[in-house]
Design a protein around this motif. Sequence first.
Motif, PDB file in Angstrom:
ATOM      1  N   THR A 179       0.354   0.985   4.105  1.00 49.59           N
ATOM      2  CA  THR A 179      -0.687   0.205   4.767  1.00 49.59           C
ATOM      3  C   THR A 179      -0.138  -1.196   4.991  1.00 49.59           C
ATOM      4  OG1 THR A 179      -2.367   1.464   3.559  1.00 49.59           O
ATOM      5  CG2 THR A 179      -3.076  -0.601   4.602  1.00 49.59           C
ATOM      6  N   VAL A 180      -0.272  -1.688   6.208  1.00 53.38           N
ATOM      7  CA  VAL A 180       0.160  -3.055   6.518  1.00 53.38           C
ATOM      8  C   VAL A 180      -1.043  -3.866   6.977  1.00 53.38           C
ATOM      9  CG1 VAL A 180       2.516  -2.412   7.117  1.00 53.38           C
ATOM     10  CG2 VAL A 180       0.793  -2.463   8.906  1.00 53.38           C
ATOM     11  N   ALA A 181      -1.023  -5.148   6.670  1.00 55.18           N
ATOM     12  CA  ALA A 181      -2.080  -6.063   7.077  1.00 55.18           C
ATOM     13  C   ALA A 181      -1.452  -7.427   7.323  1.00 55.18           C
ATOM     14  CB  ALA A 181      -3.157  -6.161   6.005  1.00 55.18           C
ATOM     15  N   PRO A 182      -2.072  -8.211   8.195  1.00 58.16           N
ATOM     16  CA  PRO A 182      -1.540  -9.560   8.409  1.00 58.16           C
ATOM     17  C   PRO A 182      -1.506 -10.341   7.106  1.00 58.16           C
ATOM     18  CG  PRO A 182      -3.218  -9.017  10.049  1.00 58.16           C
ATOM     19  CD  PRO A 182      -3.245  -7.933   9.015  1.00 58.16           C
ATOM     20  N   GLY A 229       5.186 -15.003   3.668  1.00 61.57           N
ATOM     21  CA  GLY A 229       6.321 -14.093   3.617  1.00 61.57           C
ATOM     22  C   GLY A 229       5.899 -12.641   3.539  1.00 61.57           C
ATOM     23  N   VAL A 230       6.826 -11.817   3.119  1.00 62.69           N
ATOM     24  CA  VAL A 230       6.584 -10.382   2.984  1.00 62.69           C
ATOM     25  C   VAL A 230       6.137 -10.098   1.555  1.00 62.69           C
ATOM     26  CG1 VAL A 230       7.619  -8.092   3.106  1.00 62.69           C
ATOM     27  CG2 VAL A 230       8.321  -9.858   4.730  1.00 62.69           C
ATOM     28  N   VAL A 231       4.913  -9.595   1.417  1.00 60.77           N
ATOM     29  CA  VAL A 231       4.354  -9.263   0.109  1.00 60.77           C
ATOM     30  C   VAL A 231       4.268  -7.744   0.024  1.00 60.77           C
ATOM     31  CG1 VAL A 231       2.362  -9.474  -1.410  1.00 60.77           C
ATOM     32  CG2 VAL A 231       3.038 -11.403   0.036  1.00 60.77           C
ATOM     33  N   ILE A 232       4.929  -7.160  -0.971  1.00 57.05           N
ATOM     34  CA  ILE A 232       4.958  -5.712  -1.122  1.00 57.05           C
ATOM     35  C   ILE A 232       4.297  -5.318  -2.436  1.00 57.05           C
ATOM     36  CG2 ILE A 232       6.427  -3.669  -1.340  1.00 57.05           C
ATOM     37  CD1 ILE A 232       8.556  -5.215   0.275  1.00 57.05           C
ATOM     38  N   GLN A 245      13.299   4.460 -11.465  1.00 63.25           N
ATOM     39  CA  GLN A 245      14.594   4.821 -10.905  1.00 63.25           C
ATOM     40  C   GLN A 245      14.855   4.183  -9.542  1.00 63.25           C
ATOM     41  OE1 GLN A 245      12.229   7.020 -11.822  1.00 63.25           O
ATOM     42  NE2 GLN A 245      13.071   8.455 -13.305  1.00 63.25           N
ATOM     43  N   TYR A 246      13.846   4.157  -8.671  1.00 65.90           N
ATOM     44  CA  TYR A 246      14.072   3.777  -7.276  1.00 65.90           C
ATOM     45  C   TYR A 246      13.168   2.667  -6.744  1.00 65.90           C
ATOM     46  CZ  TYR A 246      16.683   8.125  -7.347  1.00 65.90           C
ATOM     47  OH  TYR A 246      17.571   9.117  -7.668  1.00 65.90           O
ATOM     48  N   GLY A 247      12.391   2.031  -7.606  1.00 71.04           N
ATOM     49  CA  GLY A 247      11.463   0.991  -7.146  1.00 71.04           C
ATOM     50  C   GLY A 247      12.139  -0.115  -6.357  1.00 71.04           C
ATOM     51  N   ALA A 248      13.261  -0.618  -6.849  1.00 68.37           N
ATOM     52  CA  ALA A 248      13.974  -1.706  -6.171  1.00 68.37           C
ATOM     53  C   ALA A 248      14.511  -1.256  -4.813  1.00 68.37           C
ATOM     54  CB  ALA A 248      15.117  -2.216  -7.045  1.00 68.37           C
ATOM     55  N   VAL A 249      14.995  -0.025  -4.731  1.00 68.49           N
ATOM     56  CA  VAL A 249      15.529   0.499  -3.462  1.00 68.49           C
ATOM     57  C   VAL A 249      14.406   0.678  -2.445  1.00 68.49           C
ATOM     58  CG1 VAL A 249      16.716   2.454  -2.387  1.00 68.49           C
ATOM     59  CG2 VAL A 249      17.451   1.631  -4.621  1.00 68.49           C
ATOM     60  N   ILE A 250      13.263   1.175  -2.883  1.00 67.03           N
ATOM     61  CA  ILE A 250      12.121   1.351  -1.976  1.00 67.03           C
ATOM     62  C   ILE A 250      11.671  -0.005  -1.446  1.00 67.03           C
ATOM     63  CG2 ILE A 250       9.709   2.086  -1.820  1.00 67.03           C
ATOM     64  CD1 ILE A 250      10.417   4.202  -4.010  1.00 67.03           C
ATOM     65  N   ARG A 251      11.539  -0.996  -2.322  1.00 62.69           N
ATOM     66  CA  ARG A 251      11.149  -2.342  -1.891  1.00 62.69           C
ATOM     67  C   ARG A 251      12.141  -2.907  -0.870  1.00 62.69           C
ATOM     68  NH1 ARG A 251       7.226  -4.852  -4.833  1.00 62.69           N
ATOM     69  NH2 ARG A 251       6.668  -3.842  -6.794  1.00 62.69           N
ATOM     70  N   GLN A 252      13.428  -2.708  -1.134  1.00 60.94           N
ATOM     71  CA  GLN A 252      14.456  -3.222  -0.222  1.00 60.94           C
ATOM     72  C   GLN A 252      14.387  -2.530   1.132  1.00 60.94           C
ATOM     73  OE1 GLN A 252      16.499  -5.874  -1.099  1.00 60.94           O
ATOM     74  NE2 GLN A 252      16.741  -5.881   1.110  1.00 60.94           N
ATOM     75  N   THR A 253      14.151  -1.230   1.144  1.00 58.30           N
ATOM     76  CA  THR A 253      14.029  -0.491   2.396  1.00 58.30           C
ATOM     77  C   THR A 253      12.840  -1.002   3.203  1.00 58.30           C
ATOM     78  OG1 THR A 253      15.029   1.488   1.424  1.00 58.30           O
ATOM     79  CG2 THR A 253      13.719   1.807   3.409  1.00 58.30           C
ATOM     80  N   LEU A 254      11.706  -1.220   2.548  1.00 54.66           N
ATOM     81  CA  LEU A 254      10.522  -1.756   3.231  1.00 54.66           C
ATOM     82  C   LEU A 254      10.801  -3.151   3.788  1.00 54.66           C
ATOM     83  CD1 LEU A 254       7.803  -0.629   0.665  1.00 54.66           C
ATOM     84  CD2 LEU A 254       8.135   0.297   2.973  1.00 54.66           C
ATOM     85  N   GLY A 275      11.570  -8.470  12.877  1.00 54.80           N
ATOM     86  CA  GLY A 275      11.277  -9.885  13.076  1.00 54.80           C
ATOM     87  C   GLY A 275       9.901 -10.311  12.596  1.00 54.80           C
ATOM     88  N   ILE A 276       9.361  -9.623  11.611  1.00 55.07           N
ATOM     89  CA  ILE A 276       8.027  -9.934  11.105  1.00 55.07           C
ATOM     90  C   ILE A 276       8.167 -10.811   9.860  1.00 55.07           C
ATOM     91  CG2 ILE A 276       5.900  -8.946  10.178  1.00 55.07           C
ATOM     92  CD1 ILE A 276       6.690  -6.406  11.848  1.00 55.07           C
ATOM     93  N   ALA A 277       7.474 -11.937   9.865  1.00 59.44           N
ATOM     94  CA  ALA A 277       7.634 -12.913   8.786  1.00 59.44           C
ATOM     95  C   ALA A 277       6.554 -12.813   7.714  1.00 59.44           C
ATOM     96  CB  ALA A 277       7.636 -14.317   9.368  1.00 59.44           C
ATOM     97  N   ASP A 278       5.307 -12.716   8.101  1.00 56.16           N
ATOM     98  CA  ASP A 278       4.195 -12.757   7.159  1.00 56.16           C
ATOM     99  C   ASP A 278       3.403 -11.457   7.225  1.00 56.16           C
ATOM    100  OD1 ASP A 278       4.831 -15.440   6.499  1.00 56.16           O
ATOM    101  OD2 ASP A 278       3.787 -16.109   8.303  1.00 56.16           O
ATOM    102  N   VAL A 279       3.545 -10.636   6.193  1.00 54.07           N
ATOM    103  CA  VAL A 279       2.883  -9.332   6.184  1.00 54.07           C
ATOM    104  C   VAL A 279       2.607  -8.904   4.749  1.00 54.07           C
ATOM    105  CG1 VAL A 279       5.086  -8.084   6.233  1.00 54.07           C
ATOM    106  CG2 VAL A 279       3.024  -6.935   7.030  1.00 54.07           C
ATOM    107  N   TYR A 280       1.481  -8.231   4.576  1.00 59.60           N
ATOM    108  CA  TYR A 280       1.136  -7.613   3.297  1.00 59.60           C
ATOM    109  C   TYR A 280       1.363  -6.116   3.454  1.00 59.60           C
ATOM    110  CZ  TYR A 280      -1.650  -5.578  -0.425  1.00 59.60           C
ATOM    111  OH  TYR A 280      -2.062  -4.832  -1.492  1.00 59.60           O
TER     112      TYR A 280
END
Length: 97
Positions: free
Chosen positions: A21-24, A30-33, A42-51, A59-64
């Motif tokens: 789910t994405v929202a403004p 910045g990017v809040v995940i 095991q893979y939390g950091a990799v998933i965050r990095q992929t997102l 080119g999206i700067a501010d997204v939740y």
Amino acid sequence: MVQLLRPAQAGTLESNDIMITVAPGEAGGGVVIELDSLVMAQYGAVIRQTLADTVAVQGIADVYIKAVDRGALDCTIRARMLAALARAGVISEGVIV
């Protein structure tokens, strides 16, 4: 930088998938995940990095981003992220990089 037009969602809660789910986001926030994953240890950091990488390429700067992962592969994570961004009105399907 590109801004989201509206909240959107892509994916399912089925096994081997991810619901994104994405929202403004707040201006300058910045990017809040927010990530919930069965394989967080095991893979939390990799998933965050992929997102984060997928959003940055667009080119999206501010997204939740809220992601509920059920063991999705990287290609599925990227595809769901791009689908959510397209549904949010940020990118069109012909412009995905």
